[in-house]
Design a protein around this motif. Structure first.
Motif, PDB file in Angstrom:
ATOM      1  N   TRP A  47      87.046  63.572  22.095  1.00 40.91           N
ATOM      2  CA  TRP A  47      86.156  64.291  23.077  1.00 40.91           C
ATOM      3  C   TRP A  47      85.208  64.838  21.613  1.00 40.91           C
ATOM      4  N   PRO A  48      84.015  63.624  22.544  1.00 40.30           N
ATOM      5  CA  PRO A  48      82.814  63.947  21.569  1.00 40.30           C
ATOM      6  C   PRO A  48      82.722  64.809  21.091  1.00 40.30           C
ATOM      7  N   PRO A  49      81.737  64.729  19.719  1.00 41.69           N
ATOM      8  CA  PRO A  49      81.115  66.413  19.002  1.00 41.69           C
ATOM      9  C   PRO A  49      80.257  67.029  20.254  1.00 41.69           C
ATOM     10  N   SER A  50      79.906  66.442  21.154  1.00 39.82           N
ATOM     11  CA  SER A  50      77.924  66.421  22.226  1.00 39.82           C
ATOM     12  C   SER A  50      79.258  67.620  23.591  1.00 39.82           C
ATOM     13  N   ASP A  51      80.718  66.866  23.590  1.00 41.48           N
ATOM     14  CA  ASP A  51      81.302  67.420  24.901  1.00 41.48           C
ATOM     15  C   ASP A  51      81.941  68.686  24.250  1.00 41.48           C
ATOM     16  N   GLN A  52      82.193  69.323  23.432  1.00 42.21           N
ATOM     17  CA  GLN A  52      82.639  70.402  23.153  1.00 42.21           C
ATOM     18  C   GLN A  52      81.806  72.001  22.529  1.00 42.21           C
ATOM     19  N   PRO A  53      82.580  72.665  22.757  1.00 38.73           N
ATOM     20  CA  PRO A  53      83.314  73.098  22.626  1.00 38.73           C
ATOM     21  C   PRO A  53      84.859  72.102  24.225  1.00 38.73           C
ATOM     22  N   VAL A  54      85.481  71.630  24.068  1.00 35.60           N
ATOM     23  CA  VAL A  54      86.189  71.635  24.842  1.00 35.60           C
ATOM     24  C   VAL A  54      86.939  72.771  26.358  1.00 35.60           C
ATOM     25  N   ARG A  55      86.392  73.500  27.145  1.00 30.88           N
ATOM     26  CA  ARG A  55      86.711  74.192  27.765  1.00 30.88           C
ATOM     27  C   ARG A  55      87.775  73.703  28.990  1.00 30.88           C
ATOM     28  N   VAL A  56      89.172  74.795  28.842  1.00 29.95           N
ATOM     29  CA  VAL A  56      90.373  74.678  29.728  1.00 29.95           C
ATOM     30  C   VAL A  56      90.705  75.953  29.667  1.00 29.95           C
ATOM     31  N   TYR A  57      91.077  75.512  31.397  1.00 29.57           N
ATOM     32  CA  TYR A  57      91.269  77.007  32.304  1.00 29.57           C
ATOM     33  C   TYR A  57      92.422  77.011  32.550  1.00 29.57           C
ATOM     34  N   THR A  58      93.280  77.904  32.801  1.00 31.22           N
ATOM     35  CA  THR A  58      94.156  78.134  33.938  1.00 31.22           C
ATOM     36  C   THR A  58      94.612  79.796  34.458  1.00 31.22           C
ATOM     37  N   ALA A  59      94.848  80.145  35.648  1.00 31.16           N
ATOM     38  CA  ALA A  59      94.389  81.221  36.849  1.00 31.16           C
ATOM     39  C   ALA A  59      95.503  82.450  35.222  1.00 31.16           C
ATOM     40  N   SER A  60      94.354  83.557  35.242  1.00 27.74           N
ATOM     41  CA  SER A  60      94.863  84.746  34.795  1.00 27.74           C
ATOM     42  C   SER A  60      96.136  84.935  35.288  1.00 27.74           C
ATOM     43  N   GLY A  61      96.840  84.509  36.297  1.00 22.48           N
ATOM     44  CA  GLY A  61      98.423  85.155  36.651  1.00 22.48           C
ATOM     45  C   GLY A  61      99.081  84.467  37.005  1.00 22.48           C
ATOM     46  N   SER A  62      98.693  82.957  36.101  1.00 24.20           N
ATOM     47  CA  SER A  62      99.675  81.453  36.750  1.00 24.20           C
ATOM     48  C   SER A  62     100.191  82.146  34.852  1.00 24.20           C
ATOM     49  N   ALA A  63     102.055  81.381  35.741  1.00 18.57           N
ATOM     50  CA  ALA A  63     103.108  81.656  34.546  1.00 18.57           C
ATOM     51  C   ALA A  63     102.561  80.565  33.738  1.00 18.57           C
ATOM     52  N   LEU A  64     101.640  79.978  33.659  1.00 15.95           N
ATOM     53  CA  LEU A  64     100.983  79.300  32.051  1.00 15.95           C
ATOM     54  C   LEU A  64      99.873  79.417  31.304  1.00 15.95           C
ATOM     55  N   ALA A  65      99.626  80.611  32.164  1.00 11.97           N
ATOM     56  CA  ALA A  65      98.446  81.520  30.540  1.00 11.97           C
ATOM     57  C   ALA A  65      99.151  82.084  30.321  1.00 11.97           C
ATOM     58  N   PRO A  66     100.116  82.880  29.401  1.00 10.29           N
ATOM     59  CA  PRO A  66     100.389  82.648  28.051  1.00 10.29           C
ATOM     60  C   PRO A  66     100.282  81.944  26.643  1.00 10.29           C
ATOM     61  N   LEU A  86      88.831  74.095  20.678  1.00 10.32           N
ATOM     62  CA  LEU A  86      88.789  74.162  22.476  1.00 10.32           C
ATOM     63  C   LEU A  86      88.671  75.663  22.788  1.00 10.32           C
ATOM     64  N   VAL A  87      88.607  75.754  23.730  1.00 10.19           N
ATOM     65  CA  VAL A  87      88.418  77.471  23.740  1.00 10.19           C
ATOM     66  C   VAL A  87      89.168  77.699  25.981  1.00 10.19           C
ATOM     67  N   ALA A  88      89.428  78.766  25.699  1.00  6.65           N
ATOM     68  CA  ALA A  88      89.359  78.778  27.336  1.00  6.65           C
ATOM     69  C   ALA A  88      88.822  79.497  28.485  1.00  6.65           C
ATOM     70  N   VAL A  89      88.587  79.645  29.321  1.00  5.39           N
ATOM     71  CA  VAL A  89      87.131  79.739  30.269  1.00  5.39           C
ATOM     72  C   VAL A  89      88.154  79.931  31.398  1.00  5.39           C
ATOM     73  N   THR A  90      87.755  80.975  31.490  1.00  6.70           N
ATOM     74  CA  THR A  90      87.794  81.984  32.872  1.00  6.70           C
ATOM     75  C   THR A  90      87.281  81.871  34.497  1.00  6.70           C
ATOM     76  N   ASP A  91      86.556  80.037  34.274  1.00  8.58           N
ATOM     77  CA  ASP A  91      86.020  80.201  35.499  1.00  8.58           C
ATOM     78  C   ASP A  91      86.630  78.242  35.512  1.00  8.58           C
ATOM     79  N   SER A  92      87.504  78.211  36.627  1.00 10.53           N
ATOM     80  CA  SER A  92      87.363  76.975  36.693  1.00 10.53           C
ATOM     81  C   SER A  92      86.445  76.069  36.908  1.00 10.53           C
ATOM     82  N   ASN A  93      85.677  76.321  38.017  1.00 13.33           N
ATOM     83  CA  ASN A  93      84.040  75.821  37.539  1.00 13.33           C
ATOM     84  C   ASN A  93      83.658  75.096  36.522  1.00 13.33           C
ATOM     85  N   SER A  94      83.611  75.459  35.416  1.00 14.36           N
ATOM     86  CA  SER A  94      82.743  75.223  34.561  1.00 14.36           C
ATOM     87  C   SER A  94      83.836  74.674  33.321  1.00 14.36           C
ATOM     88  N   ALA A  95      84.925  74.351  33.789  1.00 14.16           N
ATOM     89  CA  ALA A  95      86.400  73.793  32.927  1.00 14.16           C
ATOM     90  C   ALA A  95      86.253  72.521  32.927  1.00 14.16           C
TER      91      ALA A  95
END
Length: 214
Positions: A47-66, A86-95
């Motif tokens: 990931w180049p610096p221009s595309d950072q922070p890299v935004r990562v999403y999973t649903a808040s109620g997902s078993a994967l969240a923690p 890397l940062v977590a985001v709460t909107d899948s449309n921005s991930a």
């Protein structure tokens, strides 16, 4: 002036170490055109610096969240000088990367996903096609035996970290079972080789671009 020369040499060595961390134990992170590989030629990505922070999403109620929170902390901490954020985001449309707790849909299999297998669960992550990543990158982590079985949390922790490693630029597998990027990982965390390999990827040329960033 002669007394200053040793000090200058020491400072030069220190600066060299600062900007060029030792990565002698790294394994191959690129996808190479070997037997059984989906790559027609050498493929390298970070990931180049221009595309950072890299935004990562999973649903808040997902078993994967923690486990995503743990994986983000592990990979952010792998870098000596903040080459990746890397940062977590709460909107899948921005991930940029989306983790889903489902079996990969059929059409995803045409995108030649990279796989990880651990006891109780499996993961798959999109691969670049023709040196291009179509964003968002999808990772799928799912149970082989059901959600309420002993050890599934440990399995998810391992495989979420592994699949995120693929999405960050480790496009192949480690040859050692002692690394989380082994094809059938058992390590719950990052080994020194995993850290050195991701650093190598981010200090080396890349030939994959991204499209569709939102």
């Amino acid at each position: 002036m002669r007394r200053l020369l040793p000090l200058v040499l020491v400072l030069a060595v220190a600066c060299s170490d600062l900007f060029a961390p030792q990565r002698t134990d790294a394994y191959e992170y690129r996808c190479l055109p070997t037997i059984g590989s989906f790559c027609a030629d050498t493929v390298a990505f970070h990931w180049p610096p221009s595309d950072q922070p890299v935004r990562v999403y999973t649903a808040s109620g997902s078993a994967l969240a923690p486990h995503l929170a743990t994986a983000l902390s592990r990979w952010n901490g792998a870098f000596l000088y903040g080459e990746l954020r890397l940062v977590a985001v709460t909107d899948s449309n921005s991930a940029d990367i989306i983790l889903e707790n489902i079996f990969p849909p059929e059409n995803n299999l045409l995108r030649e996903p990279m796989h990880a297998f651990a006891v109780g669960c499996t993961g798959a992550t999109d691969s670049p096609v023709d040196h291009v990543y179509q964003l968002p990158i999808h990772s799928y982590i799912f149970s082989n035996t059901g959600q309420a079985v002993p050890g599934i949390d440990l399995c998810y922790s391992i495989v979420v970290t592994h699949e995120l490693g693929h999405a960050l630029g480790i496009l192949t597998h480690s040859p050692s079972i002692g690394d989380v990027m082994y094809a059938s990982p058992v390590l719950d965390g990052l080994s020194d080789r995993d850290r050195q390999t991701i650093e190598t990827a981010y200090h080396s040329p890349a030939n994959v671009t991204t499209t569709g960033r939102r």
